[in-house]
Design an enzyme around this catalytic site. Structure first.
Site, PDB file in Angstrom:
ATOM      1  N   ARG A 105       0.682  -1.126   0.078  1.00  0.00           N
ATOM      2  CA  ARG A 105      -0.009  -0.166   0.012  1.00  0.00           C
ATOM      3  C   ARG A 105       0.988   1.324   0.089  1.00  0.00           C
ATOM      4  O   ARG A 105       0.649   2.292  -0.688  1.00  0.00           O
ATOM      5  CB  ARG A 105      -0.972   0.171   1.112  1.00  0.00           C
ATOM      6  CG  ARG A 105      -2.098  -0.591   0.958  1.00  0.00           C
ATOM      7  CD  ARG A 105      -2.793  -1.196   2.449  1.00  0.00           C
ATOM      8  NE  ARG A 105      -1.889  -2.214   2.801  1.00  0.00           N
ATOM      9  CZ  ARG A 105      -1.935  -3.512   2.512  1.00  0.00           C
ATOM     10  NH1 ARG A 105      -3.030  -3.800   1.710  1.00  0.00           N
ATOM     11  NH2 ARG A 105      -1.111  -4.305   2.734  1.00  0.00           N
TER      12      ARG A 105
ATOM     13  N   ARG B 277      11.647   3.667   2.972  1.00  0.00           N
ATOM     14  CA  ARG B 277      11.303   2.929   4.075  1.00  0.00           C
ATOM     15  C   ARG B 277      12.569   2.010   4.233  1.00  0.00           C
ATOM     16  O   ARG B 277      13.159   1.531   3.316  1.00  0.00           O
ATOM     17  CB  ARG B 277      10.077   1.843   3.583  1.00  0.00           C
ATOM     18  CG  ARG B 277      10.001   0.852   4.731  1.00  0.00           C
ATOM     19  CD  ARG B 277       8.796  -0.058   4.332  1.00  0.00           C
ATOM     20  NE  ARG B 277       7.307   0.775   4.565  1.00  0.00           N
ATOM     21  CZ  ARG B 277       6.236   0.262   4.439  1.00  0.00           C
ATOM     22  NH1 ARG B 277       6.078  -0.920   4.145  1.00  0.00           N
ATOM     23  NH2 ARG B 277       5.036   0.989   4.978  1.00  0.00           N
TER      24      ARG B 277
HETATM   25  N1  ASP Z   1       1.705  -1.683   6.776  1.00  0.00           N
HETATM   26  C1  ASP Z   1       2.004  -1.053   7.897  1.00  0.00           C
HETATM   27  C2  ASP Z   1       3.443  -0.959   8.269  1.00  0.00           C
HETATM   28  O1  ASP Z   1       4.168  -0.980   7.244  1.00  0.00           O
HETATM   29  C3  ASP Z   1       1.409  -2.180   8.880  1.00  0.00           C
HETATM   30  C4  ASP Z   1       1.978  -3.517   9.006  1.00  0.00           C
HETATM   31  O2  ASP Z   1       3.036  -3.974   8.246  1.00  0.00           O
HETATM   32  O3  ASP Z   1       1.525  -4.512   9.834  1.00  0.00           O
HETATM   33  O4  ASP Z   1       3.837  -0.765   9.473  1.00  0.00           O
END
Ligand code: ASP
Length: 325
Positions: A74, A124
């Site tokens: 996402r 990220r």
């Molecule tokens: N998509 C979110 C994150 O990157 C939550 C998860 O991975 O559980 O932190």
């Protein structure tokens, strides 16, 4: 001290200074009520824009480098879609194993490389503080898309947008966060963001996955009340927002511990039958077993709307940072 404005676009620099222009977005602590209202408002305009026209040319000629050292569906694709819908272009590095990172290139050198080609970098990375490090070396703006167990500020903004969209306002709400509060960066950011509003917090987790002390300290220092619980049944009837999280398997050093807690909380129709009629269930996704599929069609299930809102909020952030909001 005003943070330094980074290189974006000298023409825009003369015209626009909305408080985001040329800034890094690293932590939710950068946001006060005025900035939150601004981003939520622009996010709303972006939603209307997409619904009416699909796209615009606001960021035509701009390039985003999307640098992901950890898996993402996402966040990565909504940042890409956000840039494309505003007429910009994207350099996607979603699989660093095919980049020079595998050859041992450092984060500062990777950032210096990408900013030679792009106008803004989304990153990220598994280490807490990595986005701040990247921002330190970059002369172009950097947006934190998750730094290990640290923060996920853009997720918290889209979460806030979703709460306002669903419930009208944030003040006075009872917000419960459930699951892996220790390793879940989304709940760290959302908690620190929500202290800007008069809300009541309940943190529900197994003992070994309690909310970290530094986050609880932020809550206490802001004068908010909070409770810590282990049983979701005790609180479900009283909450306006139930924010459910995945147990973050990848952060455990002992998988036996993970197995002990992984299925502790499951939101199913039986639990929902005890919840208020006007409340929402949220989840940053991906889910594993925490919310049963039978809940998906419940009007209180907000997690798919939440995911869609990510694109509008990221459009707003890109436009604001690049001086075009
Ligand atoms: N998509 C979110 C994150 O990157 C939550 C998860 O991975 O559980 O932190």
């Amino acid at each position: 001290m005003e943070p330094k404005i980074k290189q974006v676009d000298s023409m825009a620099a003369n015209r626009i200074h909305n408080g985001f222009y040329g800034q890094d977005i690293i932590s939710v602590s950068q946001f006060d009520r005025a900035r939150l209202d601004y981003i939520l408002g622009v996010g709303n305009e972006m939603k209307i824009l997409v619904e009416r026209f699909g796209s615009a040319d606001l960021l035509q000629g701009k390039i985003l480098a999307n640098l992901f050292y950890e898996p993402s569906t996402r966040t990565s694709s909504s940042f890409m879609a956000a840039m494309l819908r505003l007429g910009g272009q994207v350099i996607p590095i979603n699989n660093v194993q095919y980049s020079s990172v595998t050859k041992g290139e450092s984060l500062p050198d990777t950032v210096r490389t990408l900013e030679s080609y792009a106008d803004i970098i989304v990153i990220r990375h598994p280490e807490v503080g990595s986005a701040a490090t990247a921002a330190h070396y970059a002369s172009k703006p950097v947006i934190n898309a998750g730094d290990g167990v640290g923060e996920h500020p853009t997720q918290a903004l889209l979460d806030l947008y979703t709460i306002v969209e669903a419930l009208g306002e944030v003040g006075g709400l009872k917000v419960a966060m459930v699951g892996d509060l220790k390793f879940g960066r989304t709940v760290h950011s959302l908690t620190k963001l929500l202290v800007n509003y008069p809300v009541e917090f309940t943190f529900v987790s197994p003992e070994i996955l309690r909310m970290p002390k530094d986050v609880l300290d932020v809550v206490a220092a802001s004068g908010h009340r909070y409770e810590e619980r282990e049983d979701v049944h005790e609180i479900i009837g009283d909450v306006d927002v139930l924010y459910v999280t995945r147990v973050q398997k990848e952060r455990f050093t002992d998988l036996a511990e993970y197995d002990m807690v992984k299925d502790r909380y499951v939101v199913d129709p039986e639990l929902m039958s005890r919840a208020k009629e006007r409340m929402i269930i949220m989840h940053p996704l991906p889910r594993v077993n925490e919310i049963s599929y039978a809940v998906d069609n419940d009007p209180r299930a907000a997690y798919f709307r939440q995911m869609r809102n990510g694109m509008y909020i990221r459009m707003a952030l890109l436009a604001a940072v690049l001086g075009k909001a």
